[in-house]
Scaffold this active site. Structure first.
Site, PDB file in Angstrom:
ATOM      1  N   GLU A 154      14.074  15.842 -12.916  1.00  0.00           N
ATOM      2  CA  GLU A 154      12.966  15.836 -11.968  1.00  0.00           C
ATOM      3  C   GLU A 154      12.798  14.534 -11.208  1.00  0.00           C
ATOM      4  OE1 GLU A 154      10.347  16.957 -15.093  1.00  0.00           O
ATOM      5  OE2 GLU A 154       9.352  15.034 -14.985  1.00  0.00           O
TER       6      GLU A 154
ATOM      7  N   GLN B 228      10.676  30.143 -19.281  1.00  0.00           N
ATOM      8  CA  GLN B 228      11.206  28.810 -19.583  1.00  0.00           C
ATOM      9  C   GLN B 228      10.879  28.391 -21.014  1.00  0.00           C
ATOM     10  OE1 GLN B 228       9.909  27.345 -15.198  1.00  0.00           O
ATOM     11  NE2 GLN B 228      10.532  25.680 -16.519  1.00  0.00           N
TER      12      GLN B 228
ATOM     13  N   ARG C 235       9.054  20.926 -11.042  1.00  0.00           N
ATOM     14  CA  ARG C 235      10.129  19.962 -11.259  1.00  0.00           C
ATOM     15  C   ARG C 235       9.551  18.560 -11.462  1.00  0.00           C
ATOM     16  NH1 ARG C 235      16.133  20.460  -8.705  1.00  0.00           N
ATOM     17  NH2 ARG C 235      17.090  19.075 -10.206  1.00  0.00           N
ATOM     18  N   CYS C 236       8.565  18.503 -12.332  1.00  0.00           N
ATOM     19  CA  CYS C 236       7.984  17.197 -12.628  1.00  0.00           C
ATOM     20  C   CYS C 236       7.262  17.266 -13.955  1.00  0.00           C
ATOM     21  CB  CYS C 236       7.024  16.756 -11.544  1.00  0.00           C
ATOM     22  SG  CYS C 236       5.397  17.450 -11.672  1.00  0.00           S
TER      23      CYS C 236
END
Ligand code: CDP
Length: 783
Positions: free
Chosen positions: A737, A219, A367-368
Site C-alpha cells: 500500500e 479478504q 489499499r492502506c
C-alpha cells in the site's frame, strides 16, 4: 555450496499463479456453478432518504421463474433485518423503516436466472415518502437537519463520534510560541477501490447435513466465518467459507454486505444454492467507499524550518451506517495518529469528528492501513505549504525534520514505535534517480519558455501489519495470523495460511519464505489459502499485513519444522543434535560439510526412520502475534506538465524509492509498487464519488468514475532501498500500500508547484482538466 535447485527467498521468481491467470483458468466466485443453483438481484432505493410506507411483492412473486422475494419485514421476523458493522454500529440488511442512501437494499429476489430476478425487481411496488437528505458532512451537525439514524433510541443528531489523541496543551503552546505557522484546509474525496472483480457469493445450505458452505469474495474468510456464526446463530463448525481466486480486493472485500446475508438466508429457506453477484454500478454505488475526509493541517515551526508542533482536524463522512474498517474501537480514524509520519515532531495533536450522512456506508481501508493515506496526504501537503511560507526548498524542509537513523527505534510523539528506517537515505536515492539539480534547471528553462512544469515530493512512513493482538482487533478477534507447514515424504511441501491473496502473489512469495528457511525449492511448495476447513485461523489480508504477520508466521513455522528435521538428521548422521548444523537445505556435522543429509533424505526419514521417542511426520503450525507493526517508508518525486489551454495534467516522470525491508521477491515488490502508483495517480487526477444535492450518485459507472489506463501513467522509475525491520523474523515489512499512500501528495505537490508562480497554494483532488483550467483562469494564466 548452495544446494537449492530452484527459486528461494530474494529471487526474482516468476509468479507461480500467473500460469492459470493468463490462461483464463482462474476460479472466481462467479465461476462457481452448483447443481440446482438459483440466482438473485437486489432492489435498491432510488432515494437518498425516504420513509418506507409499504413494500408490495405480490406481482414479482407471480413472475414465472421467481422462487422468493425477501423484504426487510421478512428478515425482521427472524431478527435479521439489521446486522452489526465492523465499527460496532448496526446496518440494515434490508430496509424496514427508512432508506438512508441511494441504492440501499430494500428487497431480494431469488429466481432461475439473474435476468428473471432483475425483471422481477421492476414488479415490486414500494411506497416511499421522500425526506430531505443530508449529503454534505459539513452540514450534518447543523441545527434542524433531519436525523438520519432515528432507528437508534434517543438519537437526536447525526454525530457518530468525537475523538482526539496527542497532547492538546503542549501542541497549543508550541503554536503560540512559534515564529511561523501555516494552516491548510483540504478535502480527500470519497473514492472507490473499484477492483476488477465485484463482490459476490454463492451460499449453499445442505439441509441433510446442516452445513452451510459460502463461496465468498472475502479478504478475511476466517473472520467472516466467525461473524456469520455470530449473526446467524449457525454453529461455526458447520460453516465453511471458501474464498477462491479474487480479482482485487483493496479493502473492498473486508466488510460483510447485505447481499451476502440475503443469499445465505435464501439458501437456508429454499434449501438450494443461491448466487448473488454485484454489478459494476452496484459496486461503485453501494459497497464500501474510501476516504471522504475534510481535513485541516497545521504546522508550527521556527523561521529556519524546524517543526515545533503539528495539529490535524478531521471531519469524517461515514455515510448512513458506521460501517468503516478500523482495527479496534480505540482507533475510530484507524491509524490516522501516524500523521507526524517520518518527521521528528515534538508536539502533536489530532482530533476527528465522525458524522452520518445520506451517503453509502463503509469507509474501508482502500489499499492502506486504516486511514493512513489521509494522514500522509495531510502531512505532505501541509509540509509543502510550510516550505512555501518559509521560501524554502521542500527537500531542505524535509531533510531538516526527518527522524534520523540514529534515533531508531524511534517512538513518535503519538506513541508509535518505528522498526528502523533511513528517511534521509531514501530521499537521497530518489533525488539521485531524478537528477534533482538538473530537474530544477529544466523547470527554470520550461518556465522561461512559458511551459507549466512542476516537481512534487512526498516522503513518508507507513504503518502496516496489524496486530499486535493486544492493540488491534477486528470485531473483537485479535489480529494475529497463522501458518501450517507439512513436508511430504518426498521432500515436497504444503503450506496453509490464514491470509488470503487477492492477486498479490502469495503462492509464490510465501513458498519462497519456506525455501529460504528450509532449502526446499519454492517450485516444490504448494501454498493454500482461503478455505476455512483447510487452513489455520487467521485475520486475513488487508492493510499490507500478509508479509509482516503471516510472512513472519511462515518463517517461524518453517524454523520449527527445521528443528525437528535437525533431530532426524542427527539420528541419520549418528551424531548429537547439538553437533549438527544446517545450511542451504543440508544438515551436517560441524566441520564435515561433505557428509551432509539433504532435506529430501531427512523428509523421507521423517516417515520411515525417526529417532526413538520421536513422533513420525514433519509438520508444525504457528500462530504469530507480532510485537509491533512494521513501518515501510518511501521517497517519491513526481514531475508534471500542465497544458495551458486544456488544464490537462500530464505525469511526465514518477520516481519511487520504497523501503519494505528485506524483499522476498523483488519482482513482486516492483509489481506491487507499479499497481499502487497507478491507483495513487488515479486518485490524484481523476477519481471521485460525488453526489448532487438530492443525494443522487453521480459516478456509478466507469463512464463517470474514471480510473487510469496505461495512457495516464508514466514509465515508473523505481529505486530499491533496504533497511531490515528490527523485529520481523526475516527483516521484512509490508509493501503493497505504500505507493497508494505516498503518491497522491507527490502528484498534488507537483501540480501546486507548477502553478505556484501564479499564486496557487492548494488544490483539492481530483485534479481534473476542468478544475485546473478554471483555477488557471482565476489566477490569470492565459491559454
Ligand atoms: O497483505 P498484502 O499481501 O496485500 O501485502 P504485502 O504484505 O505488502 O505483500 C504484497 C506482496 O509483496 C506479497 O506477495 C509479498 O510476499 C510481497 N512482498 C515481498 O516480496 N517482500 C516484502 N518485503 C514485502 C512484500
Amino acid at each position: 555450496m548452495a544446494t537449492v535447485q530452484g527459486h528461494t527467498l530474494g529471487d526474482r521468481m516468476p509468479r507461480k499463479e500467473d500460469g492459470r491467470f493468463i490462461r483464463g483458468k482462474g476460479n472466481y466466485v462467479d465461476d462457481v456453478r452448483l447443481t440446482g443453483m438459483l440466482h438473485s438481484a437486489l432492489l435498491r432505493s432510488p432515494y437518498a432518504h425516504a420513509r418506507i410506507n409499504s413494500v408490495d411483492t405480490s406481482a414479482a412473486l407471480e413472475l414465472s421463474g421467481v422462487h422468493a422475494v425477501i423484504t426487510g419485514d421478512d428478515l425482521a421476523e427472524q431478527g435479521l433485518a439489521w446486522m452489526p458493522t465492523l465499527a460496532g454500529d448496526t446496518q440494515a440488511v434490508l430496509a424496514t423503516d427508512k432508506v438512508r442512501f441511494q441504492g440501499q437494499e430494500v428487497a431480494f429476489v431469488v429466481a432461475d436466472s439473474t435476468y428473471i430476478a432483475q425483471d422481477a425487481l421492476e414488479l415490486i411496488d414500494v411506497d416511499y415518502e421522500p425526506l430531505d437528505p443530508v449529503i454534505d458532512s459539513r452540514k450534518a451537525l447543523d441545527e434542524g437537519v433531519p436525523v438520519i439514524r432515528d432507528d437508534k433510541e434517543g438519537k437526536d443528531d447525526n454525530s457518530i463520534f468525537f475523538w482526539d489523541a496527542g497532547d492538546k496543551e503542549a501542541t497549543g503552546k508550541a503554536f503560540e510560541e512559534a515564529e511561523v505557522k501555516v494552516r491548510q484546509e483540504m478535502y480527500y474525496p470519497r473514492i472507490h477501490p473499484a477492483p476488477m472483480e465485484t463482490c459476490g457469493t454463492v451460499a449453499d445450505y445442505d439441509v441433510s447435513t446442516g452445513e452451510m458452505t459460502i463461496h465468498l469474495t472475502s479478504q478475511a474468510p476466517h473472520a467472516h466465518r466467525t461473524l456469520f456464526a455470530i449473526v446467524s446463530g449457525l454453529p461455526e463448525h458447520q460453516i465453511r467459507i471458501i474464498s477462491p481466486d479474487i480479482g482485487g480486493g483493496f479493502g473492498n472485500k473486508v466488510p460483510i454486505y447485505p447481499g451476502y446475508v440475503c443469499a445465505a438466508v435464501a439458501s437456508l429457506v429454499l434449501g438450494r444454492p443461491v448466487k448473488w453477484m454485484e454489478t459494476r454500478s452496484e459496486n461503485l454505488m453501494n459497497s464500501s467507499f474510501a476516504r471522504d475526509y475534510h481535513m485541516v493541517g497545521e504546522l508550527a515551526a521556527t523561521s529556519e524550518g524546524k517543526i515545533l508542533g503539528a495539529r490535524s482536524s478531521v471531519l469524517a463522512n461515514h455515510g448512513a451506517f458506521d460501517a468503516h474498517a478500523q482495527p479496534g474501537e480505540q482507533y475510530p480514524t484507524g491509524f490516522f495518529p501516524i500523521f507526524t509520519s517520518c518527521y521528528d515532531v515534538p508536539a502533536a495533536y489530532a482530533e476527528a469528528t465522525g458524522v452520518y450522512t445520506n451517503r453509502a456506508p463503509g469507509g474501508i481501508a482502500y489499499r492502506c492501513s486504516f486511514r493512513v493515506t489521509e494522514a500522509i496526504y495531510l502531512m505532505e501537503r501541509t509540509m509543502d505549504v510550510l516550505a512555501d511560507e518559509l521560501g524554502m526548498d521542500p527537500v531542505e524542509l524535509r531533510r531538516k525534520n526527518f527522524v534520523t537513523k540514529e534515533q531508531m527505534p524511534y517512538v513518535s510523539v503519538m506513541g508509535w514505535e518505528y522498526d528502523g528506517g533511513d528517511y534521509e537515505g531514501a530521499l537521497q536515492e530518489a533525488l539521485r534517480i531524478a537528477g534533482y539539480e538538473e530537474l530544477l534547471e529544466e523547470q527554470k528553462q520550461a518556465r522561461e519558455e512559458g511551459r507549466i512544469m512542476g516537481i512534487g515530493l512526498s516522503t513518508f512512513t507507513e504503518i502496516v501489519g496489524a496486530g499486535p493482538g493486544k492493540k488491534c482487533h477486528i470485531a473483537g478477534i485479535e489480529m494475529f495470523d497463522a501458518a501450517e507447514l507439512r513436508i511430504h515424504p518426498t521432500g515436497k511441501a504444503i503450506l496453509k495460511l490464514g491470509v488470503k491473496s487477492q492477486g498479490q502473489g502469495h503462492e509464490t512469495t510465501f513458498a519462497q519464505i519456506v525455501a529460504g528457511e528450509l532449502g526446499i525449492p519454492a517450485e516444490n511448495i504448494e501454498v493454500r489459502e482461503g478455505d476455512t476447513d483447510n487452513t489455520p485461523f487467521g485475520l486475513g489480508t488487508y492493510g499490507s499485513r500478509s508479509t509482516p504477520v503471516c510472512g513472519a508466521a511462515t518463517a517461524v513455522v518453517t524454523r520449527k519444522v527445521r528443528e525437528k528435521a535437525k533431530k532426524i538428521a542427527a539420528h541419520l548422521l549418528e551424531a548429537a543434535e547439538g553437533d549438527v548444523e544446517y545450511e542451504d537445505g543440508r544438515f551436517f556435522v560441524k566441520g564435515s560439510p561433505d557428509q551432509a543429509k539433504t532435506m529430501d533424505e531427512v523428509a523421507f526419514a521423517a516417515y520411515t526412520n525417526v529417532p526413538e521417542g520421536e513422533e513420525a511426520g514433519l509438520e508444525a503450525v504457528t500462530y504469530y502475534d507480532p510485537p509491533e507493526m512494521t513501518y515501510p517508508f518511501g521517497a517519491y518525486i513526481c514531475v508534471v506538465e500542465i497544458d495551458r489551454g486544456t488544464g490537462q495534467v500530464e505525469v511526465k516522470r514518477f520516481i519511487a524509492v520504497d523501503d519494505c525491508g528485506v524483499r522476498i521477491n523483488p519482482t513482486v515488490v516492483d509489481g506491487q509498487v507499479h499497481g499502487g502508483l497507478a491507483q495513487g495517480i488515479g486518485t490524484a487526477l481523476m477519481e471521485i464519488i460525488d453526489f448532487d444535492e438530492e443525494g443522487n450518485h453521480l459516478n456509478s459507472s466507469f463512464m463517470d468514475y474514471l480510473i487510469p489506463t496505461s495512457m495516464e501513467v508514466p514509465n515508473y522509475e523505481l529505486g530499491e532501498f533496504v533497511t531490515p525491520s528490527t523485529h520481523h523474523p526475516l527483516g521484512a515489512r509490508g509493501v503493497a500500500e505504500s505507493p497508494t499512500v505516498g503518491s497522491p501528495p507527490a502528484v498534488v505537490n507537483a501540480v501546486v508547484d507548477a502553478l505556484s508562480p501564479f499564486g496557487v497554494r492548494n488544490v483539492d483532488m481530483p485534479l481534473t482538466p476542468n478544475k485546473i483550467w478554471k483555477l488557471m483562469r482565476e489566477h490569470g494564466v492565459e491559454a
